[in-house]
Design a protein around this motif. Structure first.
Motif, mmCIF file in Angstrom:
data_model
loop_
_atom_site.group_PDB
_atom_site.id
_atom_site.type_symbol
_atom_site.label_atom_id
_atom_site.label_comp_id
_atom_site.label_asym_id
_atom_site.label_seq_id
_atom_site.Cartn_x
_atom_site.Cartn_y
_atom_site.Cartn_z
ATOM 1 N N UNK A 4 0.838 -1.203 0.000
ATOM 2 C CA UNK A 4 0.000 0.000 0.000
ATOM 3 C C UNK A 4 0.871 1.250 0.000
ATOM 4 N N UNK A 5 1.788 1.296 0.957
ATOM 5 C CA UNK A 5 2.639 2.485 1.090
ATOM 6 C C UNK A 5 3.511 2.658 -0.154
ATOM 7 N N UNK A 6 4.086 1.568 -0.631
ATOM 8 C CA UNK A 6 4.967 1.679 -1.802
ATOM 9 C C UNK A 6 4.191 2.203 -2.997
ATOM 10 N N UNK A 7 2.984 1.698 -3.197
ATOM 11 C CA UNK A 7 2.171 2.144 -4.329
ATOM 12 C C UNK A 7 1.828 3.625 -4.203
ATOM 13 N N UNK A 21 2.192 2.706 7.692
ATOM 14 C CA UNK A 21 1.763 2.625 6.289
ATOM 15 C C UNK A 21 0.465 3.383 6.049
ATOM 16 N N UNK A 22 -0.489 3.232 6.974
ATOM 17 C CA UNK A 22 -1.794 3.854 6.705
ATOM 18 C C UNK A 22 -1.774 5.361 6.944
ATOM 19 N N UNK A 23 -1.040 5.814 7.955
ATOM 20 C CA UNK A 23 -0.984 7.263 8.213
ATOM 21 C C UNK A 23 -0.309 7.962 7.028
ATOM 22 N N UNK A 24 0.831 7.433 6.604
ATOM 23 C CA UNK A 24 1.555 8.071 5.500
ATOM 24 C C UNK A 24 0.725 8.028 4.217
ATOM 25 N N UNK A 25 0.113 6.909 3.950
ATOM 26 C CA UNK A 25 -0.696 6.791 2.733
ATOM 27 C C UNK A 25 -1.842 7.808 2.740
#
Ligand code: UD1
Ligand code: UDP
Length: 363
Positions: A99-102, A132-136
């Motif tokens: 998720x984060x990478x995308x 991952x979710x906060x940054x995304x």
């Protein structure tokens, strides 16, 4: 309009299934990218087959690794795809490294990111998923939030533009899929009877990588099994490896504790629906339990699906054996009827709404 959808781990194949189908039904060109974060047949291919997902257009084959290594390799490979395809939007799901990478790759190329399952928070930054979710969320243009709580969480972080409360895509997929499940056949296959067994899944890093927590959970499952109920435990590869590493021989266990390889999604739905209790640290599974009215004991200290704990349906038990056993017995011996009328997760049309808002963004 051209869209690149990025998936890579088990729950993402499930979350993407209907959105992908509906995008294509609307004539939108979707390029499906599989990072290869999950790669075993029973962690990946089986979901494509059951859910009718088309073969990925790109399989990046990243595989397992440390967080930096795994995420870094994904960034490199996803960038190549995005530079070639030049999509109008990139869709990412959930909170894994894929998720984060995308999202990060797309945002750096100024491609709008649509995050499905935006706004979930555990407020525990030790969890890789929380990072991952906060940054995304903070680099997304479309934030598709499953619940009211998720919307409020985003507002608390100053994000209100592009937030859409659409419901939960996993609810849509579960409702569609259960129609195709032969529940009796699944129960016969595993030697189980309706409402006479417990289902368990464990894979969260805080439970597999912390020796004491893993041993506590293993001991609790064996103790609960010793009271007479069968426990079916489809074991995540990470957990199998971790049990071996802490020196637990999984062959020495209570005879009622039935270990299996990870099961298919259709089998999992049948097990969740027919279990009398679920013990899980999975995000998806604790919520799917609620879809079928099966309560969960969660061996964690916090959960992103807090509304189910607040209504007393699910119980947070932490990572100590005694509390996991106590919470499980309370549910097994309790006669409480739960009010399942409240629909926290929408009406099963989250994927339609997502596709609608992607085509018609609100100004
Ligand atoms: C990942 C996600 C987690 C999600 C879970 C769903 C991150 C940081 N974590 O955790 O949020 O809840 O997927 O299941 O993205 N392995 C195999 N075969 C496979 C896949 C994994 O053997 O097909 C083993 C490998 O030993 C690997 C370990 O499982 O090192 C962990 O896999 P990984 O994808 O890094 O994390 P998950 O624990 O699966
Ligand atoms: N699942 C499955 N087989 C299993 C375990 C889980 O099909 O053996 C499904 C489950 O029904 C749910 C999703 O996988 O839809 C949840 O994935 P997981 O627990 O791996 O990750 P999380 O939801 O915690 O991110």
């Amino acid at each position: 309009m051209e869209i690149v959808s990025i998936v890579g781990a088990r729950p993402q194949f499930i979350k993407a299934a209907l959105v992908s189908k509906k995008l294509r039904e609307k004539g939108i060109k979707e390029i499906l990218v599989h990072t290869g974060q999950h790669y075993d047949f029973n962690m990946s291919d089986v979901f494509f087959r059951e859910l009718g997902l088309l073969e990925p257009d790109y399989y990046l084959g990243i595989g397992s690794g440390n967080h930096g290594e795994q995420t870094g390799k994904m960034l490199i490979e996803i960038e190549k795809v995005l530079l070639k395809e030049k999509p109008d939007i990139v869709i990412v799901y959930g909170d894994t490294n894929s998720t984060l990478a995308g999202a990060l790759t797309a945002a750096k190329l100024h491609i709008p990111v649509a995050h499905v399952e935006a706004g979930l928070r555990s407020y525990n930054k030790d969890m890789p998923e929380e990072i991952n979710r906060v940054l995304t969320d903070h680099i997304s243009t479309f934030l598709f939030a499953p619940t009211k709580t998720a919307v409020e969480n985003l507002h608390k972080e100053g994000i209100s533009k592009g937030v859409y409360q659409v419901g939960d895509v996993m609810f849509d997929v579960a409702l569609e899929s259960i129609k195709m499940v032969d529940e009796e056949k699944v129960l016969v296959k595993y030697g189980l009877k309706p409402k006479e067994f417990i289902l368990a899944t464990i894979h969260r890093a805080e439970n597999t990588d912390v020796r004491e927590n893993l041993i506590n959970i293993w001991n609790a499952l064996n103790e609960i099994a010793s009271y007479g109920d069968k426990i079916i435990f489809p074991i995540h590869p990470r957990t199998k490896k971790a049990l071996n590493e802490v020196g637990i021989d999984i062959n020495f266990r209570n005879e009622n504790l039935l270990l299996t390889e990870p099961v298919s999604y259709f089998e999992m739905l049948a097990l969740e629906k027919n279990a009398k209790l679920i013990i899980t640290d999975s995000g998806g599974v604790q919520k799917e339990g609620y879809f079928w009215g099966t309560p969960c004991v969660i061996p964690r200290n916090e959960t992103e699906w807090i509304e189910l704990v607040e209504i007393g349906f699910n119980k947070l038990a932490g990572n100590k054996s005694e509390e996991i056993i106590k919470c499980s017995l309370e549910i097994l011996n309790g006669e409480k009827q739960y009010n399942l009328i409240e629909h926290f997760y929408g009406k099963g049309d989250a994927s339609d709404k997502i596709v609608f808002y992607i085509i018609h963004p609100q100004k």
